[in-house]
Design a protein around this motif. Structure first.
Motif, PDB file in Angstrom:
ATOM      1  N   ASP A 135     -14.483   8.376  36.274  1.00 17.17           N
ATOM      2  CA  ASP A 135     -13.857   9.124  35.187  1.00 17.17           C
ATOM      3  C   ASP A 135     -12.505   9.626  35.635  1.00 17.17           C
ATOM      4  O   ASP A 135     -12.313   9.965  36.815  1.00 17.17           O
ATOM      5  N   ILE A 136     -11.556   9.703  34.702  1.00 17.40           N
ATOM      6  CA  ILE A 136     -10.206  10.140  35.046  1.00 17.40           C
ATOM      7  C   ILE A 136     -10.206  11.558  35.593  1.00 17.40           C
ATOM      8  O   ILE A 136      -9.353  11.931  36.410  1.00 17.40           O
ATOM      9  N   SER A 137     -11.200  12.359  35.194  1.00 19.39           N
ATOM     10  CA  SER A 137     -11.282  13.745  35.681  1.00 19.39           C
ATOM     11  C   SER A 137     -11.699  13.819  37.146  1.00 19.39           C
ATOM     12  O   SER A 137     -11.617  14.875  37.770  1.00 19.39           O
ATOM     13  N   ASP A 138     -12.131  12.679  37.719  1.00 21.16           N
ATOM     14  CA  ASP A 138     -12.561  12.657  39.115  1.00 21.16           C
ATOM     15  C   ASP A 138     -11.406  12.443  40.091  1.00 21.16           C
ATOM     16  O   ASP A 138     -11.615  12.415  41.312  1.00 21.16           O
ATOM     17  N   VAL A 139     -10.187  12.262  39.573  1.00 23.80           N
ATOM     18  CA  VAL A 139      -9.027  12.105  40.459  1.00 23.80           C
ATOM     19  C   VAL A 139      -8.848  13.379  41.279  1.00 23.80           C
ATOM     20  O   VAL A 139      -8.853  14.484  40.746  1.00 23.80           O
ATOM     21  N   LYS A 140      -8.692  13.208  42.591  1.00 26.40           N
ATOM     22  CA  LYS A 140      -8.608  14.359  43.504  1.00 26.40           C
ATOM     23  C   LYS A 140      -7.218  14.472  44.128  1.00 26.40           C
ATOM     24  O   LYS A 140      -6.362  13.602  43.977  1.00 26.40           O
ATOM     25  N   ASP A 141      -7.029  15.545  44.860  1.00 29.10           N
ATOM     26  CA  ASP A 141      -5.764  15.825  45.530  1.00 29.10           C
ATOM     27  C   ASP A 141      -5.391  14.688  46.480  1.00 29.10           C
ATOM     28  O   ASP A 141      -6.223  14.189  47.239  1.00 29.10           O
ATOM     29  N   ARG A 142      -4.153  14.247  46.382  1.00 28.23           N
ATOM     30  CA  ARG A 142      -3.555  13.224  47.230  1.00 28.23           C
ATOM     31  C   ARG A 142      -4.163  11.833  47.035  1.00 28.23           C
ATOM     32  O   ARG A 142      -4.007  10.947  47.884  1.00 28.23           O
ATOM     33  N   ASP A 143      -4.827  11.613  45.918  1.00 29.31           N
ATOM     34  CA  ASP A 143      -5.300  10.267  45.610  1.00 29.31           C
ATOM     35  C   ASP A 143      -4.102   9.352  45.372  1.00 29.31           C
ATOM     36  O   ASP A 143      -3.017   9.798  44.976  1.00 29.31           O
ATOM     37  N   SER A 144      -4.315   8.058  45.604  1.00 28.15           N
ATOM     38  CA  SER A 144      -3.234   7.083  45.461  1.00 28.15           C
ATOM     39  C   SER A 144      -3.301   6.394  44.097  1.00 28.15           C
ATOM     40  O   SER A 144      -4.378   6.161  43.543  1.00 28.15           O
ATOM     41  N   VAL A 145      -2.110   6.079  43.571  1.00 31.10           N
ATOM     42  CA  VAL A 145      -1.987   5.492  42.235  1.00 31.10           C
ATOM     43  C   VAL A 145      -1.027   4.308  42.302  1.00 31.10           C
ATOM     44  O   VAL A 145       0.071   4.423  42.843  1.00 31.10           O
ATOM     45  N   ALA A 146      -1.433   3.163  41.746  1.00 30.18           N
ATOM     46  CA  ALA A 146      -0.538   1.999  41.649  1.00 30.18           C
ATOM     47  C   ALA A 146      -0.012   1.890  40.234  1.00 30.18           C
ATOM     48  O   ALA A 146      -0.767   2.027  39.266  1.00 30.18           O
ATOM     49  N   ILE A 147       1.289   1.656  40.111  1.00 34.60           N
ATOM     50  CA  ILE A 147       1.920   1.440  38.809  1.00 34.60           C
ATOM     51  C   ILE A 147       2.866   0.238  38.917  1.00 34.60           C
ATOM     52  O   ILE A 147       3.308  -0.114  40.012  1.00 34.60           O
ATOM     53  N   PRO A 148       3.173  -0.426  37.787  1.00 36.19           N
ATOM     54  CA  PRO A 148       4.120  -1.562  37.831  1.00 36.19           C
ATOM     55  C   PRO A 148       5.494  -1.097  38.288  1.00 36.19           C
ATOM     56  O   PRO A 148       5.899   0.048  38.030  1.00 36.19           O
ATOM     57  N   ASN A 149       6.234  -1.984  38.945  1.00 31.40           N
ATOM     58  CA  ASN A 149       7.532  -1.569  39.481  1.00 31.40           C
ATOM     59  C   ASN A 149       8.731  -1.988  38.641  1.00 31.40           C
ATOM     60  O   ASN A 149       9.864  -1.627  38.962  1.00 31.40           O
ATOM     61  N   ASP A 150       8.529  -2.778  37.551  1.00 31.82           N
ATOM     62  CA  ASP A 150       9.676  -3.089  36.698  1.00 31.82           C
ATOM     63  C   ASP A 150       9.934  -1.902  35.779  1.00 31.82           C
ATOM     64  O   ASP A 150       9.015  -1.168  35.414  1.00 31.82           O
ATOM     65  N   ALA A 151      11.191  -1.693  35.434  1.00 32.10           N
ATOM     66  CA  ALA A 151      11.612  -0.454  34.764  1.00 32.10           C
ATOM     67  C   ALA A 151      10.808  -0.143  33.507  1.00 32.10           C
ATOM     68  O   ALA A 151      10.346   0.986  33.309  1.00 32.10           O
ATOM     69  N   ALA A 152      10.630  -1.137  32.630  1.00 30.28           N
ATOM     70  CA  ALA A 152       9.960  -0.886  31.352  1.00 30.28           C
ATOM     71  C   ALA A 152       8.498  -0.516  31.538  1.00 30.28           C
ATOM     72  O   ALA A 152       8.008   0.468  30.967  1.00 30.28           O
ATOM     73  N   ASN A 153       7.781  -1.288  32.350  1.00 28.71           N
ATOM     74  CA  ASN A 153       6.357  -1.020  32.530  1.00 28.71           C
ATOM     75  C   ASN A 153       6.099   0.190  33.417  1.00 28.71           C
ATOM     76  O   ASN A 153       5.088   0.879  33.260  1.00 28.71           O
ATOM     77  N   GLU A 154       7.010   0.466  34.356  1.00 31.63           N
ATOM     78  CA  GLU A 154       6.855   1.680  35.163  1.00 31.63           C
ATOM     79  C   GLU A 154       6.980   2.915  34.284  1.00 31.63           C
ATOM     80  O   GLU A 154       6.187   3.856  34.391  1.00 31.63           O
ATOM     81  N   SER A 155       7.976   2.903  33.399  1.00 30.31           N
ATOM     82  CA  SER A 155       8.162   4.038  32.491  1.00 30.31           C
ATOM     83  C   SER A 155       6.925   4.225  31.618  1.00 30.31           C
ATOM     84  O   SER A 155       6.407   5.345  31.468  1.00 30.31           O
ATOM     85  N   ARG A 156       6.425   3.135  31.102  1.00 30.97           N
ATOM     86  CA  ARG A 156       5.240   3.210  30.243  1.00 30.97           C
ATOM     87  C   ARG A 156       4.042   3.754  31.023  1.00 30.97           C
ATOM     88  O   ARG A 156       3.290   4.601  30.520  1.00 30.97           O
ATOM     89  N   ALA A 157       3.865   3.290  32.246  1.00 26.70           N
ATOM     90  CA  ALA A 157       2.739   3.738  33.067  1.00 26.70           C
ATOM     91  C   ALA A 157       2.828   5.230  33.377  1.00 26.70           C
ATOM     92  O   ALA A 157       1.810   5.936  33.396  1.00 26.70           O
ATOM     93  N   LEU A 158       4.032   5.712  33.605  1.00 28.73           N
ATOM     94  CA  LEU A 158       4.198   7.146  33.884  1.00 28.73           C
ATOM     95  C   LEU A 158       3.832   7.982  32.660  1.00 28.73           C
ATOM     96  O   LEU A 158       3.230   9.060  32.787  1.00 28.73           O
ATOM     97  N   PHE A 159       4.188   7.500  31.477  1.00 29.04           N
ATOM     98  CA  PHE A 159       3.785   8.224  30.264  1.00 29.04           C
ATOM     99  C   PHE A 159       2.267   8.174  30.067  1.00 29.04           C
ATOM    100  O   PHE A 159       1.674   9.121  29.542  1.00 29.04           O
TER     101      PHE A 159
END
Length: 289
Positions: A135-159
């Motif tokens: 569950d998304i609520s199980d994310v803990k302190d200093r957990d790692s997150v992967a997101i796309p690195n191209d500008a458009a998809n990175e922005s979308r992933a951050l939102f």
């Protein structure tokens, strides 16, 4: 001048003029959808090679295009997001279908190009996946997150991460392009790693969560039912609608518009439902947001 020599010169000039005219005519034909003897026009369509379900949908579109518009769709397959637009601009393909409006906006700005839409296709919400938590609520302190690195998809992933309550950005306007420097609050001290969009599923073995584009999720056999968070759809989601693209000078090309019409059909809607029974991909040509 000797009359005989003059006649030879005139004959040579005539031959050269005919050859040049033939070359120009052939060149013009090669830059448009080619027509066969029976009037069937061939359109080269660039799509991604990794998504077999999308290819199955396009197979249905090809049948509709042939039956209703006498068009022969010839598919050219690509492996990364840069190739289809480069092929479109070079004239190797007539149209492509792989990108969203926010992606092409950034592409056009970065490359000073004028790629435009001739018709909407579908929309696929982004998903957050994990092999370590349920569950998304199980994310803990200093957990790692992967997101796309191209500008458009990175922005979308951050939102997406912001909508999930994991970070805060300096804006809530998802039509604006953001990057890692725009994070104003990261209460869990998440370690955000930028990877190629195609590698976000593979990154799951080394990170806690990964924000994955739906086409790459399906290519990696990650079902929607296993995602722990889905991007909400609202008015700002219009920028994430995918479309059939060509160059601005071909925007009103009747044949390319017919390809778009073949896509925006009941047959295609049924094919999408068959290929994506979990609703991960949604028809967008009449989508109300």
């Amino acid at each position: 001048m000797n009359p005989r020599n003059r006649n030879i010169i005139i004959a040579v000039v005539v031959v050269v003029i005919i050859a040049v005219a033939a070359f120009i005519g052939l060149s013009h034909k090669s830059n448009t959808a080619n027509a066969s003897k029976n009037g069937t026009k061939t359109v080269k369509v660039g799509i991604m090679s990794g998504d077999k379900q999308d290819q199955a949908v396009w197979k249905s579109v090809a049948k509709t295009a042939k039956d209703k518009y006498n068009l022969n769709l010839k598919f050219v397959y690509f492996t990364d997001y840069n190739q289809p637009n480069e092929a479109l601009l070079s004239g190797d393909i007539d149209v492509n279908a792989f990108q969203s409006y926010n992606y092409v906006d950034n592409w056009n700005k970065a490359h000073h190009t004028d790629i435009v839409s001739v018709g909407n296709t579908y929309i696929t919400p982004m998903h957050i996946y994990s092999q370590k938590i349920k569950d998304i609520s199980d994310v803990k302190d200093r957990d790692s997150v992967a997101i796309p690195n191209d500008a458009a998809n990175e922005s979308r992933a951050l939102f997406v991460l912001q909508s999930a309550g994991l970070i805060k950005l300096n804006t809530t306007d998802a039509t604006k392009l953001v990057g890692l420097p725009d994070i104003t609050s990261n209460p869990k001290n998440l370690q955000i790693k930028e990877v190629d969009a195609s590698q976000t599923p593979r990154a799951l073995s080394s990170v806690t969560i990964s924000v994955v584009n739906y086409n790459y999720a399906t290519a990696a056999s990650l079902p929607k039912s296993e995602s722990i968070y889905m991007e909400p759809l609202d008015k700002t989601s219009a920028q994430y609608i995918n479309f059939i693209a060509t160059t601005k000078k071909e925007k009103n090309n009747k044949v390319y518009k017919e390809v778009a019409k073949a896509y925006a059909s009941e047959e295609t809607k049924k094919a999408i439902k068959t290929q994506y029974p979990d609703g991960g991909e949604l028809p967008a040509w009449n989508l109300k947001l």
